[in-house]
Design a protein around this motif. Sequence first.
Motif, PDB file in Angstrom:
ATOM      1  N   SER A  96       0.820  -1.218   0.000  1.00  0.00           N
ATOM      2  CA  SER A  96       0.000   0.000   0.000  1.00  0.00           C
ATOM      3  C   SER A  96       0.849   1.262   0.000  1.00  0.00           C
ATOM      4  O   SER A  96       0.450   2.285  -0.573  1.00  0.00           O
ATOM      5  CB  SER A  96      -0.932  -0.002   1.212  1.00  0.00           C
ATOM      6  OG  SER A  96      -1.834  -1.088   1.154  1.00  0.00           O
ATOM      7  N   SER A  97       2.001   1.225   0.662  1.00  0.00           N
ATOM      8  CA  SER A  97       2.860   2.409   0.704  1.00  0.00           C
ATOM      9  C   SER A  97       3.337   2.792  -0.692  1.00  0.00           C
ATOM     10  O   SER A  97       3.404   3.987  -1.029  1.00  0.00           O
ATOM     11  CB  SER A  97       4.061   2.150   1.616  1.00  0.00           C
ATOM     12  OG  SER A  97       4.768   0.985   1.206  1.00  0.00           O
ATOM     13  N   GLN A 102      -6.679  19.518   6.921  1.00  0.00           N
ATOM     14  CA  GLN A 102      -7.951  18.860   6.621  1.00  0.00           C
ATOM     15  C   GLN A 102      -7.846  18.018   5.358  1.00  0.00           C
ATOM     16  O   GLN A 102      -8.395  16.905   5.296  1.00  0.00           O
ATOM     17  CB  GLN A 102      -9.069  19.886   6.479  1.00  0.00           C
ATOM     18  CG  GLN A 102     -10.441  19.243   6.315  1.00  0.00           C
ATOM     19  CD  GLN A 102     -11.554  20.263   6.243  1.00  0.00           C
ATOM     20  OE1 GLN A 102     -11.378  21.339   5.672  1.00  0.00           O
ATOM     21  NE2 GLN A 102     -12.706  19.943   6.803  1.00  0.00           N
ATOM     22  N   PHE A 103      -7.143  18.518   4.353  1.00  0.00           N
ATOM     23  CA  PHE A 103      -6.984  17.736   3.129  1.00  0.00           C
ATOM     24  C   PHE A 103      -6.098  16.518   3.352  1.00  0.00           C
ATOM     25  O   PHE A 103      -6.256  15.505   2.672  1.00  0.00           O
ATOM     26  CB  PHE A 103      -6.431  18.606   2.001  1.00  0.00           C
ATOM     27  CG  PHE A 103      -7.500  19.299   1.202  1.00  0.00           C
ATOM     28  CD1 PHE A 103      -8.167  18.630   0.203  1.00  0.00           C
ATOM     29  CD2 PHE A 103      -7.851  20.607   1.462  1.00  0.00           C
ATOM     30  CE1 PHE A 103      -9.163  19.247  -0.543  1.00  0.00           C
ATOM     31  CE2 PHE A 103      -8.839  21.242   0.739  1.00  0.00           C
ATOM     32  CZ  PHE A 103      -9.502  20.566  -0.267  1.00  0.00           C
ATOM     33  N   ASN A 104      -5.144  16.598   4.280  1.00  0.00           N
ATOM     34  CA  ASN A 104      -4.405  15.391   4.659  1.00  0.00           C
ATOM     35  C   ASN A 104      -5.366  14.326   5.152  1.00  0.00           C
ATOM     36  O   ASN A 104      -5.260  13.151   4.793  1.00  0.00           O
ATOM     37  CB  ASN A 104      -3.384  15.726   5.746  1.00  0.00           C
ATOM     38  CG  ASN A 104      -2.032  16.090   5.190  1.00  0.00           C
ATOM     39  OD1 ASN A 104      -1.212  15.232   4.908  1.00  0.00           O
ATOM     40  ND2 ASN A 104      -1.808  17.380   5.014  1.00  0.00           N
ATOM     41  N   TYR A 156      -7.957   5.374   0.558  1.00  0.00           N
ATOM     42  CA  TYR A 156      -7.995   3.996   1.051  1.00  0.00           C
ATOM     43  C   TYR A 156      -9.383   3.576   1.530  1.00  0.00           C
ATOM     44  O   TYR A 156      -9.509   2.541   2.190  1.00  0.00           O
ATOM     45  CB  TYR A 156      -6.974   3.822   2.173  1.00  0.00           C
ATOM     46  CG  TYR A 156      -5.554   3.962   1.682  1.00  0.00           C
ATOM     47  CD1 TYR A 156      -4.927   2.933   0.998  1.00  0.00           C
ATOM     48  CD2 TYR A 156      -4.846   5.149   1.865  1.00  0.00           C
ATOM     49  CE1 TYR A 156      -3.633   3.061   0.524  1.00  0.00           C
ATOM     50  CE2 TYR A 156      -3.546   5.289   1.398  1.00  0.00           C
ATOM     51  CZ  TYR A 156      -2.951   4.237   0.731  1.00  0.00           C
ATOM     52  OH  TYR A 156      -1.672   4.378   0.248  1.00  0.00           O
ATOM     53  N   LYS A 157     -10.399   4.329   1.191  1.00  0.00           N
ATOM     54  CA  LYS A 157     -11.750   3.938   1.585  1.00  0.00           C
ATOM     55  C   LYS A 157     -12.192   2.640   0.910  1.00  0.00           C
ATOM     56  O   LYS A 157     -12.786   1.773   1.573  1.00  0.00           O
ATOM     57  CB  LYS A 157     -12.738   5.059   1.275  1.00  0.00           C
ATOM     58  CG  LYS A 157     -14.104   4.846   1.912  1.00  0.00           C
ATOM     59  CD  LYS A 157     -14.964   6.087   1.816  1.00  0.00           C
ATOM     60  CE  LYS A 157     -16.223   5.932   2.644  1.00  0.00           C
ATOM     61  NZ  LYS A 157     -17.054   7.168   2.639  1.00  0.00           N
ATOM     62  N   PRO A 158     -11.942   2.451  -0.399  1.00  0.00           N
ATOM     63  CA  PRO A 158     -12.296   1.149  -0.992  1.00  0.00           C
ATOM     64  C   PRO A 158     -11.599  -0.028  -0.313  1.00  0.00           C
ATOM     65  O   PRO A 158     -12.218  -1.060  -0.047  1.00  0.00           O
ATOM     66  CB  PRO A 158     -11.852   1.305  -2.458  1.00  0.00           C
ATOM     67  CG  PRO A 158     -11.878   2.764  -2.719  1.00  0.00           C
ATOM     68  CD  PRO A 158     -11.461   3.390  -1.431  1.00  0.00           C
ATOM     69  N   LYS A 159     -10.305   0.126  -0.023  1.00  0.00           N
ATOM     70  CA  LYS A 159      -9.581  -0.939   0.667  1.00  0.00           C
ATOM     71  C   LYS A 159     -10.163  -1.185   2.048  1.00  0.00           C
ATOM     72  O   LYS A 159     -10.307  -2.341   2.492  1.00  0.00           O
ATOM     73  CB  LYS A 159      -8.095  -0.580   0.772  1.00  0.00           C
ATOM     74  CG  LYS A 159      -7.283  -1.573   1.596  1.00  0.00           C
ATOM     75  CD  LYS A 159      -5.858  -1.115   1.793  1.00  0.00           C
ATOM     76  CE  LYS A 159      -5.040  -1.372   0.573  1.00  0.00           C
ATOM     77  NZ  LYS A 159      -4.795  -2.819   0.337  1.00  0.00           N
ATOM     78  N   PHE A 208      -0.433   7.254   5.023  1.00  0.00           N
ATOM     79  CA  PHE A 208      -1.614   6.433   5.283  1.00  0.00           C
ATOM     80  C   PHE A 208      -1.343   4.994   4.856  1.00  0.00           C
ATOM     81  O   PHE A 208      -1.710   4.040   5.549  1.00  0.00           O
ATOM     82  CB  PHE A 208      -2.824   6.991   4.533  1.00  0.00           C
ATOM     83  CG  PHE A 208      -3.732   7.843   5.372  1.00  0.00           C
ATOM     84  CD1 PHE A 208      -4.890   7.323   5.922  1.00  0.00           C
ATOM     85  CD2 PHE A 208      -3.434   9.171   5.617  1.00  0.00           C
ATOM     86  CE1 PHE A 208      -5.742   8.095   6.694  1.00  0.00           C
ATOM     87  CE2 PHE A 208      -4.259   9.961   6.382  1.00  0.00           C
ATOM     88  CZ  PHE A 208      -5.426   9.430   6.929  1.00  0.00           C
ATOM     89  N   GLY A 209      -0.706   4.827   3.690  1.00  0.00           N
ATOM     90  CA  GLY A 209      -0.380   3.487   3.210  1.00  0.00           C
ATOM     91  C   GLY A 209       0.610   2.769   4.107  1.00  0.00           C
ATOM     92  O   GLY A 209       0.469   1.563   4.374  1.00  0.00           O
TER      93      GLY A 209
END
Length: 712
Positions: free
Chosen positions: A78-79, A365-367, A375-378, A608-609
Amino acid sequence: MEISSKENTRFFSNTTILPVDRSSFKSESSASKEKQSCCGGIKIFLGALSFVYFAKALSGSYLKSTITQIERRFDIPSSLVGIIDGSFEIGNLLIIIFVSYFGAKLHRPRIIGAGCLIMSAGTFLIAMPQFFMGRYQYERFPSTINSTVSISPCLQDKNQTPFSVLEKSQANINTGCEKEAGSSMWIYVLLGNLLRGIGETPIQPLGITYIDDYAIEENAALYIGCVQTVAIIGPIFGFLLGSLCAKIYVDIGFVDLDSITITHKDMQWVGAWWLGYLIAGVISVLAGIPFWFLPKHLPRTESRKDSSTSSEQSKFISEESKDQHKPYQQQLSFLPFCFADFLPSLKNLFGNPVYILYLCASIIQFNSLIGMVTYKPKYIEQQYGQTSSKTNFVIGLINIPAVAFGIFSGGLIMKKFRISVLGAAKLSLGSSFFGYLLLLSLFAMGCENSDVAGLTISYHGTKQTTDYEQALFSECNLGCLCSKNDWDPICGDNGVTYVSACLAGCQASNGSGKNTVYFNCSCVGTSESPSQSSSAVVGPCQKGKECPKMFQYFLVISVITSYTLSVGGTPGYILLLRCIKPHLKSFALGIYTLAIRVLAGIPAPVYFGVAIDTTCLKWGSKKCGGRGACRLYDSSALRYVYLGLTLVLGTVSIFFSVAVLWVLRKSSSPDDETLSATTERGTCEIKSRKDSFVNSDLLIQSTYWPEKETRL
């Protein structure tokens, strides 16, 4: 008679004024025609810009929908997928300052049209690896492939099965292995996304300021809201396109589909991710065509012409009209002036406390939002056990329309209630606060880990606490020659998932392909009821019984949260445009976009990844050795990392939004004349033409807009 003749003479002399009156009527008629021409021109540009926003949003959202497909196809973590996703922002970074600052002085519509062509070229490049790589190879035990040879999954004899099924040895790794696997082909995806970012750069700063320059002032917020709303329709079609392509096998047209032994519900399934990029590239080409025929400038309304201080583009128009007949060499002397004016403009911009505070709030906020959306689908796939196709369909059909409705509602509220800049800051802060408050409730709407023997539970049914690689082996499968690197899950009759049929201790199999059934599995019958049937079928077991209900709760809260957060989108844009000097609007939007790209768009998907990778329980193994993509995540850890990181960043951004509101309140206070007197230092202070301060109930506006409130 003489008197009457004199009167007639006076009468006819008075009638000579009539042509002047007619000319005034003509001027009024021409003014009305000019107003109609202005309205028509800006609406044509509005339609063209909306279609471009649709095209770029479609390709961008389609990339988000194919994150897991790309991860599996190229067998990367993911990274690394986060770096690929962030390359779009790197492309913006390369030219955003020059395009936003100097592009405002050139033919803005044609620059946008050229950007569309570059964006489409990058989209086509992303799909190219499919035509140069070999066919996709998924992990399957030979007994699941159509074969007349009956092979026992539990390999008690090395001579019983081909060498390729055993533990990969060093002799199997040769010089052409990496090339055959196509492990480096993801670089083309990264470069294509980088090119997409370069092409998308002029659309936002030049398009939005073009509307703000030539639209009627009270309609500016509504027009911007319409553009952003249409832009949200793009992700709807992007995720729906991703849902459709996820059901189509990746090598469709290249292999016999009847020979494929997995379905789109399988965790190793890879859909036709490349097909959507070809479609998105064609749409981007079509979207750029109208801009090559739009004018450089549009006629202005009387209200903007009468303003003592023109907006950014009127300033450059007047300068161009004076220099129209100058030689080319004299016109080139304008360029050194542009560079000389760059640093003072930058200093003026960063001397504005409202702009700086709002910029910091937006970056954080955009971060939060970029990491969450990427990563919402994952998250849905791993947390609730949904397929890629269903996940993209749900996001596109339910979640994205809520965002569109929220953005449009924000613009409509701004226009209907004529909200001031101070009110816009309050509305933006309120939407963020309640949105993240709703997000907090999602912590209670997760699913427990699936029961996977050796990973989440032991082979005896107890919760796993030891190292998972060592725990994959137990007394029930010690007699089998199994590899810990394989991932070919099967579902036992006891409701437990096993990493492979070999690790389940299965001695026999019946059938082939998707209909394979394993028998005499020694590990399946070792749980609570050893005497029960010890058979298993291909594929992992379903999540717990409560998981489908939790998924429904998640969707409801997610839709409400998306709407709430989106309401503050348009007010935030208006706050950004109205707290700076008009001749710096393009430059300010460019710096704003640059900061978002560099400090949010690039790093957020990466860290996030990396954080999500720490929750992986079972990594895949590449064909030539080395770690591949993650096969199974710890659901609880994934929930806390994904939602926790989003919520922490959102909370920090709220504190900066409170600071913005505090500065605006202070600068609009009638008692604080000292602060208002320093308007050249840049906060949104209000000073009229007669050097009198406006009352605190009026809207905050720049000194470049005298005698005019910034009501929308």
